[in-house]
Design an enzyme around this catalytic site. Structure first.
Site, PDB file in Angstrom:
ATOM      1  CB  THR A   1      -6.998 -16.745   1.002  1.00 56.80           C
ATOM      2  OG1 THR A   1      -7.370 -15.848  -0.066  1.00 56.80           O
ATOM      3  CG2 THR A   1      -7.627 -18.099   0.742  1.00 56.80           C
TER       4      THR A   1
ATOM      5  NE  ARG B   1      -4.102   1.897   2.108  1.00 52.32           N
ATOM      6  CZ  ARG B   1      -4.399   2.703   3.131  1.00 52.32           C
ATOM      7  NH1 ARG B   1      -3.752   2.588   4.278  1.00 52.32           N
ATOM      8  NH2 ARG B   1      -5.332   3.615   2.997  1.00 52.32           N
TER       9      ARG B   1
ATOM     10  CG  HIS C   1      -8.324  -3.674  -1.445  1.00 47.49           C
ATOM     11  ND1 HIS C   1      -9.319  -2.759  -1.721  1.00 47.49           N
ATOM     12  CD2 HIS C   1      -7.212  -2.925  -1.181  1.00 47.49           C
ATOM     13  CE1 HIS C   1      -8.829  -1.536  -1.624  1.00 47.49           C
ATOM     14  NE2 HIS C   1      -7.555  -1.600  -1.306  1.00 47.49           N
TER      15      HIS C   1
ATOM     16  CB  SER D   1       7.076  12.366  -2.122  1.00 42.46           C
ATOM     17  OG  SER D   1       6.057  11.685  -2.834  1.00 42.46           O
TER      18      SER D   1
ATOM     19  N   GLY E   1       4.022  10.902  -7.975  1.00 44.44           N
ATOM     20  CA  GLY E   1       4.851   9.902  -8.633  1.00 44.44           C
ATOM     21  C   GLY E   1       5.634   9.023  -7.674  1.00 44.44           C
TER      22      GLY E   1
ATOM     23  CG  HIS F   1      -1.331   5.438  -0.299  1.00 45.94           C
ATOM     24  ND1 HIS F   1      -2.080   6.108   0.637  1.00 45.94           N
ATOM     25  CD2 HIS F   1      -2.107   4.410  -0.712  1.00 45.94           C
ATOM     26  CE1 HIS F   1      -3.252   5.503   0.784  1.00 45.94           C
ATOM     27  NE2 HIS F   1      -3.295   4.469  -0.012  1.00 45.94           N
TER      28      HIS F   1
ATOM     29  N   PRO G   1      -7.817   7.282  -4.391  1.00 42.59           N
ATOM     30  CG  PRO G   1      -7.749   4.999  -4.861  1.00 42.59           C
ATOM     31  CD  PRO G   1      -6.867   6.204  -4.712  1.00 42.59           C
TER      32      PRO G   1
ATOM     33  CG  ASP H   1      -9.397 -12.670   0.797  1.00 46.71           C
ATOM     34  OD1 ASP H   1     -10.447 -13.266   1.138  1.00 46.71           O
ATOM     35  OD2 ASP H   1      -8.571 -13.158   0.003  1.00 46.71           O
TER      36      ASP H   1
ATOM     37  CG  ASP I   1       8.412  11.366  -5.491  1.00 50.26           C
ATOM     38  OD1 ASP I   1       7.618  10.749  -4.725  1.00 50.26           O
ATOM     39  OD2 ASP I   1       8.344  12.591  -5.674  1.00 50.26           O
TER      40      ASP I   1
ATOM     41  CG  ASP J   1      -5.773 -15.730  -3.021  1.00 52.54           C
ATOM     42  OD1 ASP J   1      -6.341 -14.616  -2.911  1.00 52.54           O
ATOM     43  OD2 ASP J   1      -5.923 -16.634  -2.190  1.00 52.54           O
TER      44      ASP J   1
ATOM     45  CG  ASN K   1      -8.118  10.073   9.151  1.00 47.59           C
ATOM     46  OD1 ASN K   1      -7.232  10.825   9.535  1.00 47.59           O
ATOM     47  ND2 ASN K   1      -9.308  10.039   9.682  1.00 47.59           N
TER      48      ASN K   1
HETATM   49  C1  HEM Z   1      -9.125   1.158  -6.260  1.00 45.12           C
HETATM   50  C2  HEM Z   1      -9.194   2.076  -5.334  1.00 45.12           C
HETATM   51  C3  HEM Z   1      -8.715   1.872  -3.924  1.00 45.12           C
HETATM   52  C4  HEM Z   1      -9.346   2.309  -2.812  1.00 45.12           C
HETATM   53  C5  HEM Z   1     -10.632   3.119  -2.749  1.00 45.12           C
HETATM   54  C6  HEM Z   1      -8.573   1.869  -1.677  1.00 45.12           C
HETATM   55  C7  HEM Z   1      -8.881   2.139  -0.354  1.00 45.12           C
HETATM   56  C8  HEM Z   1      -8.327   1.493   0.719  1.00 45.12           C
HETATM   57  C9  HEM Z   1      -8.748   1.653   2.080  1.00 45.12           C
HETATM   58  C10 HEM Z   1      -9.851   2.593   2.551  1.00 45.12           C
HETATM   59  C11 HEM Z   1      -8.014   0.799   2.843  1.00 45.12           C
HETATM   60  C12 HEM Z   1      -8.120   0.587   4.344  1.00 45.12           C
HETATM   61  C13 HEM Z   1      -7.170   1.497   5.072  1.00 45.12           C
HETATM   62  C14 HEM Z   1      -7.363   1.432   6.552  1.00 45.12           C
HETATM   63  O1  HEM Z   1      -8.479   1.399   7.041  1.00 45.12           O
HETATM   64  O2  HEM Z   1      -6.338   1.447   7.257  1.00 45.12           O
HETATM   65  C15 HEM Z   1      -7.109   0.119   1.959  1.00 45.12           C
HETATM   66  C16 HEM Z   1      -6.186  -0.806   2.354  1.00 45.12           C
HETATM   67  C17 HEM Z   1      -5.250  -1.354   1.512  1.00 45.12           C
HETATM   68  N1  HEM Z   1      -5.056  -1.044   0.196  1.00 45.12           N
HETATM   69 FE1  HEM Z   1      -6.303  -0.003  -0.982  1.00 45.12          FE
HETATM   70  N2  HEM Z   1      -7.497   1.170  -2.126  1.00 45.12           N
HETATM   71  C18 HEM Z   1      -7.535   1.143  -3.500  1.00 45.12           C
HETATM   72  C19 HEM Z   1      -6.588   0.588  -4.324  1.00 45.12           C
HETATM   73  C20 HEM Z   1      -5.444  -0.036  -3.884  1.00 45.12           C
HETATM   74  C21 HEM Z   1      -4.318  -0.373  -4.724  1.00 45.12           C
HETATM   75  C22 HEM Z   1      -4.213  -0.049  -6.199  1.00 45.12           C
HETATM   76  C23 HEM Z   1      -3.409  -0.996  -3.923  1.00 45.12           C
HETATM   77  C24 HEM Z   1      -2.054  -1.531  -4.276  1.00 45.12           C
HETATM   78  C25 HEM Z   1      -1.713  -1.950  -5.465  1.00 45.12           C
HETATM   79  C26 HEM Z   1      -3.996  -1.058  -2.598  1.00 45.12           C
HETATM   80  C27 HEM Z   1      -3.424  -1.681  -1.518  1.00 45.12           C
HETATM   81  C28 HEM Z   1      -4.002  -1.761  -0.268  1.00 45.12           C
HETATM   82  C29 HEM Z   1      -3.502  -2.620   0.793  1.00 45.12           C
HETATM   83  C30 HEM Z   1      -2.361  -3.624   0.666  1.00 45.12           C
HETATM   84  C31 HEM Z   1      -4.282  -2.353   1.906  1.00 45.12           C
HETATM   85  C32 HEM Z   1      -4.124  -2.965   3.306  1.00 45.12           C
HETATM   86  C33 HEM Z   1      -3.182  -2.087   4.105  1.00 45.12           C
HETATM   87  C34 HEM Z   1      -2.772  -2.667   5.434  1.00 45.12           C
HETATM   88  O3  HEM Z   1      -3.219  -3.732   5.840  1.00 45.12           O
HETATM   89  O4  HEM Z   1      -1.950  -2.009   6.098  1.00 45.12           O
HETATM   90  N3  HEM Z   1      -5.204  -0.439  -2.604  1.00 45.12           N
HETATM   91  N4  HEM Z   1      -7.311   0.569   0.662  1.00 45.12           N
HETATM   92  C1  LIG Z   2      -9.470  11.387  10.666  1.00 44.04           C
HETATM   93  O1  LIG Z   2      -9.433  10.759  11.927  1.00 44.04           O
HETATM   94  C2  LIG Z   2      -9.675  11.625  13.014  1.00 44.04           C
HETATM   95  C3  LIG Z   2      -9.502  10.853  14.299  1.00 44.04           C
HETATM   96  O2  LIG Z   2      -9.766   9.500  14.163  1.00 44.04           O
HETATM   97  C4  LIG Z   2     -11.077  12.236  12.875  1.00 44.04           C
HETATM   98  O3  LIG Z   2     -11.315  13.150  13.918  1.00 44.04           O
HETATM   99  C5  LIG Z   2     -11.171  12.977  11.532  1.00 44.04           C
HETATM  100  O4  LIG Z   2     -12.463  13.432  11.337  1.00 44.04           O
HETATM  101  C6  LIG Z   2     -10.799  12.045  10.388  1.00 44.04           C
HETATM  102  N1  LIG Z   2     -10.753  12.788   9.146  1.00 44.04           N
HETATM  103  C7  LIG Z   2     -11.304  12.357   8.026  1.00 44.04           C
HETATM  104  C8  LIG Z   2     -11.182  13.274   6.857  1.00 44.04           C
HETATM  105  O5  LIG Z   2     -11.862  11.275   7.932  1.00 44.04           O
END
Ligand code: HEM
Ligand SMILES: *[C@@H]1O[C@H](CO)[C@@H](O)[C@H](O)[C@H]1NC(C)=O
Ligand SMILES: *[C@@H]1O[C@H](CO)[C@@H](O)[C@H](O)[C@H]1NC(C)=O
Length: 333
Positions: free
Chosen positions: A256, A67, A201, A81, A77, A71, A171, A253, A79, A261, A99
């Site tokens: 699994t 992830r 995901h 950052s 890009g 990001h 996104p 998921d 880089d 997968d 967040n």
């Molecule tokens: C398609 C649009 C996408 C959306 C709207 C999205 C949104 C999110 C959100 C909301 C989470 C949960 C974060 C949290 O609650 O801490 C998440 C987790 C994650 N996303 Fe996405 N994501 C997208 C695409 C991607 C892409 C393209 C990748 C990588 C190629 C990715 C990799 C991951 C991974 C690995 C997690 C789990 C992170 C963890 O367990 O620390 N996501 N994503």
């Molecule tokens: C980010 O998280 C904080 C604390 O959990 C919350 O107060 C804030 O509203 C959240 N901001 C957004 C944009 O979701």
């Protein structure tokens, strides 16, 4: 003279073809496999060693690193950052107010790999943090049974990282197909790439707040999102009661969670995509055929994923005076 005439359209055609070929390549010409072959030939095995050790300590390394790379690439890009820490004068990307909750183990993996690379005299300050992140990401995917691939290298580290620059670049879990497509297209990625990358995901965790809108108060007529599997919705309500501790995170998921997968697509077919942005890929008739194909064919999915990851790794690559090799991945030189 008259026999010169037919040449003209040919010359124009050649000029046009050359221009069309040069324009898209110009932004990515510097990336190549084995980029460090002469300065730090063992960089990939050094990084792999650190990633293996980190993986044995905690599985979270895998989703966290994947992830982090996503990001990084989508904001300014690929880089590194995203690795920059905030200072008194600057709130950095990773501390943007939307967040992102990027897990610390992704940062830690890159920092440790960078230290291991820099411990080799010839490699010291020769390999960018952006490239180390790209290598580590390839490695964590392979460690969780995903496809392995040759990683393109040659990125420089960026010179700016601001929270404000994150605005609108990532996104949202509530996005529909059109919104996802337009954001990915702005990064040079197709709908097919977007569907392939979303399968990330298949790993990792989400906080309850990211999808609570789908299980409570979805709409006046439907408290639960009707595209969500009813059994799964009840399970989600059990794990994420209203007013749950905001630190609680659940597997994205449920079948699994530690395997990279194509289960992600099978889940979508059952109404078990966690976010609207996941489930829409099956609900929308324009993307459903791709979901169905990859739910059945993991070889085709793996190929599409590698293609899309490689394309994502080319986003906004910095060259020349646009970047440098950071000494500390978390701070500008
Ligand atoms: C398609 C649009 C996408 C959306 C709207 C999205 C949104 C999110 C959100 C909301 C989470 C949960 C974060 C949290 O609650 O801490 C998440 C987790 C994650 N996303 Fe996405 N994501 C997208 C695409 C991607 C892409 C393209 C990748 C990588 C190629 C990715 C990799 C991951 C991974 C690995 C997690 C789990 C992170 C963890 O367990 O620390 N996501 N994503
Ligand atoms: C980010 O998280 C904080 C604390 O959990 C919350 O107060 C804030 O509203 C959240 N901001 C957004 C944009 O979701
Ligand atoms: C909901 O999920 C269960 C298995 O978890 C499955 O048997 C059922 O067919 C799913 N329902 C729908 C509507 O997809």
């Amino acid at each position: 003279m008259s026999n010169m005439r037919p040449l003209r359209p040919i010359i124009l055609l050649v000029a046009l073809t050359t221009t069309l070929c040069l324009l898209p390549n110009a932004a990515q010409a510097q990336l190549q496999q084995n980029y460090y072959a002469s300065v730090c030939p063992n960089v990939e095995s050094i990084v792999r060693g650190v990633v293996n050790t980190k993986f044995q300590q905690t599985f979270v390394t895998v989703p966290a690193t994947l992830r982090l790379f996503f990001h990084d690439c989508f904001v300014n890009g690929c880089d590194a950052s995203v690795m920059i820490a905030s200072t008194g004068g600057n709130t950095a990307e990773k501390d943007s107010p939307d967040n992102q909750s990027l897990a610390g183990d992704g940062f830690d993996t890159v920092i440790k790999a960078k230290a291991a690379v820099d411990a080799v005299p010839g490699c010291r300050n020769k390999v960018s943090c952006a490239d180390i992140l790209a290598i580590a990401t390839r490695d964590v995917i392979a460690l969780s049974s995903g496809p392995s691939y040759a990683v393109e290298l040659g990125r420089l580290d960026g010179l700016s990282s601001t929270a404000a620059s994150v605005n609108g670049k990532l996104p949202q879990p509530t996005d529909n197909l059109k919104q996802l497509n337009s954001l990915f297209a702005s990064n040079g990625l197709s709908q097919t790439d977007m569907i392939a990358l979303s399968a990330a995901h298949t790993l990792g965790f989400s906080h309850c707040s990211k999808f609570s809108n789908r299980i409570y108060n979805f709409s006046p007529s439907n408290p639960v999102d009707p595209t969500l599997n009813k059994t799964y919705a009840v399970q989600l309500q059990g794990m994420c009661p209203q007013n749950v501790d905001p630190r609680i995170a659940i597997n994205m998921d449920p079948i699994t969670p530690r395997q990279f997968d194509n289960e992600y697509y099978k889940n979508l077919q059952q109404g078990m995509g966690l976010f609207t942005s996941d489930q829409t890929l099956f609900v929308d008739r324009r993307s459903r055929p791709t979901v169905n194909t990859w739910a059945q064919n993991s070889v085709a999915f793996n190929q599409a994923f590698v293609t899309a990851m490689t394309k994502m790794g080319r986003i906004g690559v910095k060259t020349g005076s646009q970047g440098n090799i950071r000494v500390d991945c978390g701070a500008f030189n």
